[in-house]
Design a protein around this motif. Structure first.
Motif, PDB file in Angstrom:
ATOM      1  N   ASP A 248       3.053   7.722 -11.003  1.00  0.00           N
ATOM      2  CA  ASP A 248       1.941   7.454 -10.095  1.00  0.00           C
ATOM      3  C   ASP A 248       2.479   7.371  -8.655  1.00  0.00           C
ATOM      4  O   ASP A 248       3.015   6.348  -8.239  1.00  0.00           O
ATOM      5  CB  ASP A 248       1.271   6.126 -10.513  1.00  0.00           C
TER       6      ASP A 248
ATOM      7  N   ASP B 257       0.922   7.249  -5.840  1.00  0.00           N
ATOM      8  CA  ASP B 257       0.231   6.288  -4.973  1.00  0.00           C
ATOM      9  C   ASP B 257       0.791   4.888  -5.178  1.00  0.00           C
ATOM     10  O   ASP B 257       1.022   4.148  -4.216  1.00  0.00           O
ATOM     11  CB  ASP B 257      -1.277   6.299  -5.264  1.00  0.00           C
ATOM     12  N   ALA B 258       1.006   4.525  -6.440  1.00  0.00           N
ATOM     13  CA  ALA B 258       1.574   3.204  -6.731  1.00  0.00           C
ATOM     14  C   ALA B 258       2.996   3.107  -6.181  1.00  0.00           C
ATOM     15  O   ALA B 258       3.436   2.049  -5.711  1.00  0.00           O
ATOM     16  CB  ALA B 258       1.562   2.944  -8.231  1.00  0.00           C
TER      17      ALA B 258
ATOM     18  N   ALA C 176       0.411  -9.781  -8.686  1.00  0.00           N
ATOM     19  CA  ALA C 176      -0.530  -8.691  -8.383  1.00  0.00           C
ATOM     20  C   ALA C 176       0.211  -7.513  -7.735  1.00  0.00           C
ATOM     21  O   ALA C 176      -0.062  -6.346  -8.043  1.00  0.00           O
ATOM     22  CB  ALA C 176      -1.629  -9.204  -7.461  1.00  0.00           C
ATOM     23  N   ALA C 177       1.159  -7.834  -6.854  1.00  0.00           N
ATOM     24  CA  ALA C 177       1.931  -6.768  -6.202  1.00  0.00           C
ATOM     25  C   ALA C 177       2.764  -6.005  -7.235  1.00  0.00           C
ATOM     26  O   ALA C 177       2.859  -4.765  -7.192  1.00  0.00           O
ATOM     27  CB  ALA C 177       2.839  -7.366  -5.129  1.00  0.00           C
TER      28      ALA C 177
ATOM     29  N   ALA D 126       2.116  -5.769 -10.451  1.00  0.00           N
ATOM     30  CA  ALA D 126       1.223  -5.019 -11.338  1.00  0.00           C
ATOM     31  C   ALA D 126       0.761  -3.724 -10.680  1.00  0.00           C
ATOM     32  O   ALA D 126       0.694  -2.675 -11.329  1.00  0.00           O
ATOM     33  CB  ALA D 126       0.024  -5.880 -11.719  1.00  0.00           C
ATOM     34  N   SER D 127       0.491  -3.768  -9.383  1.00  0.00           N
ATOM     35  CA  SER D 127      -0.014  -2.548  -8.754  1.00  0.00           C
ATOM     36  C   SER D 127       1.098  -1.528  -8.540  1.00  0.00           C
ATOM     37  O   SER D 127       0.825  -0.332  -8.414  1.00  0.00           O
ATOM     38  CB  SER D 127      -0.731  -2.871  -7.446  1.00  0.00           C
TER      39      SER D 127
END
Lengths: 250, 466
Positions: free
Chosen positions: B82, B84-85, B109-110, B112-113
């Protein structure tokens, strides 16, 4: 002590169906002292079996005068043996020469594997039970007593002896419930590089709790005669037990 | 001329390729020495780490350790990457990535994304620069939640696989171990049997037993018989009650071939199991097991170190959004992980890397009798993994698996972790334990007699309840 109720009747009911360590009770979150020490004793027995060596003469004295040759793998000691399975599958160079004069149709190897305890307990008895059943049909060589050996060491031994077939009797990796269990690995046309899928295996040879010596010897004799007819062992031998790769001290 | 060089304290260290840098940078373990790829000296190991620290993360997208053309796992990793990730971390070197992971500003959260942008090789590389405590603190930030009949992986929770194996697959013997585990609050990750046989009728009988027990006691959990994926497909076809599809997986195409699987076969199994739609709160249906050393043991390692190959198995796992991924860390033996220190290190690496890649990681904290390890080592590993937030561990009666012949964690060990770390089972299962009178409202385990009285009539338990 344990705050489960009726722990003794519960243990009796559950233990009737499994040899797992069920209903051992608890103190708080923890294992009661007796159960803890029982576990430690079983582990100690297994550890000692792993590190045990074949005592000089221990196997030979059970062979009723049948000739024997002692060989060593390329693993010089137990620590190396455990770290380098590849060395346990090769003979130390000087030993290959000592086997070359001994032409035999059937080579029997009595090997320590991961439990010399098992080999000393059952190896000679099983080898002699095989001789009794097979001596009229097979020219059997001297017993080869192998130190720091993995199953595949039998390939090089059988090749050096120019044998049609090798049977390796070898100590299994000890579990907590059994530290003295022996396996027999049967390989047609032994030569270096044979795959595990080209062998047949009989495991859990461990009288009086596991398979008896007579049962194991009968089964080995049956597989040998089928192997001779089919000129193969392993998965290619119709109806043969496939070798469970994770089981043995390969 | 060597592709990778570093001058350190007056000595030049050279490495032929990136795989060699990675292998030499790995903390010492017997499997890499057996493969002949471990660092030749302690100083060379640190030199490799120093070199690795300055390499950009993006290099791992260009310089593939296992060739793209030869290996479908590499193709999966590259083709599903990915971008973008990855953009958020693309500027980092491996060393800076370690600091990003440890920075207080980088939260769950950072992480995980970023997960979809992190390849297994990147995760492996950064883990080689991390101390044990780094592996704990970074993993602890990550919460990977999965669902079938309950919810696994929530913060503050510790689930267990109840492992009721029996040497002859005797149904009453299996049921006895299950009853023992339930009385100890075990079984919320899965009640999963390693069968002694590949015989399909026997496996079907075990599946029916597990399903009867689950429904008879109205348990919010899932069951599994850990057999080859082709067997599970056949059993699904025959209408057997399959909750989860199990398979052992590895990090290269060749090693997976040794397991008798391919991505295409796993795709088929995943689709067939999902189509059963037996989950109530979610449809994560796969259960994978892994373990460092499996590629080398099938002679399919491409000169890559065993920890990096283990991470590549996680790329296979995450394609299928599994309910459970379990590294069976000490099972393979001392020629791959020699002693308690090496098993501990591998356990923390596997847990961190799996979590970083987005997986619901559990650990079979275990050892064989020819490894230099004992229960004290397992206590240390369990404690560190508990602090790190492991999703689940095994529950085996008395820690002694009488079928597989190795030692894992006991029902007691899970109680210990729940006690010292204040952890609870999956919420649905915790509510069931309380409803059945097995725990008090505070989650404390109670005497089992009300439970025994209420399940006495469950036919699959036979006469086990007295």
């Amino acid at each position: 002590m344990a705050d489960l109720p009726d722990i003794t009747p519960l243990r009796q009911r559950l233990s009737a169906f499994t040899n797992a360590r069920v209903a051992i009770g608890r103190v708080g979150s923890s294992v009661p002292t007796g159960a803890m020490l029982e576990f430690q004793l079983a582990h100690a027995r297994a550890r000692d079996a792993v590190h045990d060596a074949l005592a000089p003469g221990a196997v030979e004295q059970g062979l009723a005068g049948w000739p024997s040759i002692s060989v060593h793998s390329a693993a010089p000691d137990r620590a190396t043996y455990l770290l380098r399975p590849d060395l346990g599958r090769q003979l130390q160079p000087e030993d290959a020469a000592s086997l070359q004069m001994d032409q035999a149709q059937l080579a029997i190897v009595i090997a320590d594997g991961l439990s010399a305890t098992a080999t000393m307990a059952h190896g000679a008895a099983l080898a002699m039970a095989m001789v009794e059943r097979l001596r009229h049909d097979w020219r059997i060589g001297p017993m080869v007593i192998a130190h720091q050996a993995r199953v595949a060491l039998g390939d090089e031994i059988g090749e050096a002896m120019d044998a049609q077939m090798v049977v390796v009797l070898i100590g299994e990796r000890p579990g907590l419930s059994a530290a003295d269990s022996l396996s027999a690995y049967l390989t047609w046309a032994p030569r270096r590089g044979r795959l595990d899928s080209e062998r047949n295996c009989i495991s859990n040879i461990r009288p009086p709790h596991g398979r008896s010596i007579a049962e194991a010897a009968d089964e080995i004799a049956r597989i040998l005669s089928r192997a001779r007819a089919a000129q193969c062992t392993g998965v290619a031998l119709a109806g043969g037990e496939a070798l469970a790769a994770e089981e043995g001290p390969d | 001329m060597s592709a990778y060089r570093i001058d350190l304290a007056g000595t030049r260290y050279s490495f032929d390729n990136l795989a060699e840098v990675m292998a030499c940078a790995s903390p010492a373990r017997s499997g890499d020495a057996l493969a002949g790829i471990a660092a030749a000296s302690a100083q060379q190991r640190v030199a490799a780490r120093w070199l690795l620290a300055d390499l950009p993360l993006g290099l791992f997208l260009e310089d593939q350790l296992v060739p793209y053309e030869q290996d479908e796992v590499t193709r999966l990793i590259i083709d599903s990457h990915d971008r973008d990730a990855f953009a958020a971390i693309a500027h980092l070197t491996v060393g800076a990535c370690r600091e990003w992971l440890l920075d207080d500003a980088t939260d769950g959260a950072a992480l995980a994304s970023a997960a979809g942008g992190i390849t297994p090789e990147m995760a492996a590389a950064v883990s080689k620069l991390m101390r044990n405590q780094d592996l704990v603190i970074a993993a602890r930030k990550i919460e990977n939640i999965t669902r079938f009949r309950n919810t696994i992986g929530l913060r503050g929770r510790l689930s267990t696989r109840l492992q009721p194996n029996h040497p002859t697959d005797d149904p009453q013997g299996v049921a006895a171990s299950i009853l023992d585990g339930l009385l100890m609050g075990s079984g919320d990750a899965v009640i999963g049997i390693n069968p002694a046989t590949d015989d399909l009728p026997t496996i079907a009988r075990l599946l029916t037993l597990l399903d009867d027990l689950r429904m008879g006691m109205d348990m919010p959990t899932q069951t599994c018989v850990l057999t080859h994926v082709t067997n599970t497909l056949a059993l699904i076809g025959a209408g057997a009650p399959v909750d989860l599809c199990f398979q052992s997986i590895a990090g290269t195409q060749a090693a997976n071939r040794g397991f008798g699987i391919s991505l295409a076969l796993l795709d088929e199994a995943h689709a067939a199991t999902q189509a059963l739609a037996r989950g109530t709160v979610g449809q994560n249906v796969m259960y994978f097991e892994t373990g460092q050393g499996s590629c080398l043991s099938s002679n399919a390692h491409h000169g890559v170190d065993q920890q990096t190959l283990e991470c590549r198995a996680y790329a296979v796992a995450r394609r299928y959004s599994p309910l459970l991924v379990n590294s069976v860390v000490g099972f393979i033996g001392p020629e791959y992980l020699y002693d308690g220190k090496q098993i501990l290190r591998a356990a923390l690496e596997d847990h961190f890397c799996g979590k970083l890649l987005g997986l619901p990681m559990g650990l079979d904290i275990c050892y064989t009798n020819h490894a230099e390890a004992d229960q004290d080592d397992m206590d240390t590993i369990a404690t560190m993994l508990g602090v790190a937030g492991v999703s689940f561990i095994m529950g085996v009666p008395g820690a002694d698996d009488v079928m597989l012949g190795y030692q894992s964690t006991s029902f007691h060990d899970a109680l210990y972790l729940r006690s010292v770390l204040g952890l609870a089972p999956a919420p649905e299962f915790a509510a069931w334990l309380e409803r059945m009178g097995l725990t008090d409202p505070g989650g404390k385990l109670l005497r089992g007699d009300p439970f025994m009285a209420s399940v006495r009539g469950v036919p699959a338990l036979g006469g086990l309840c007295g």
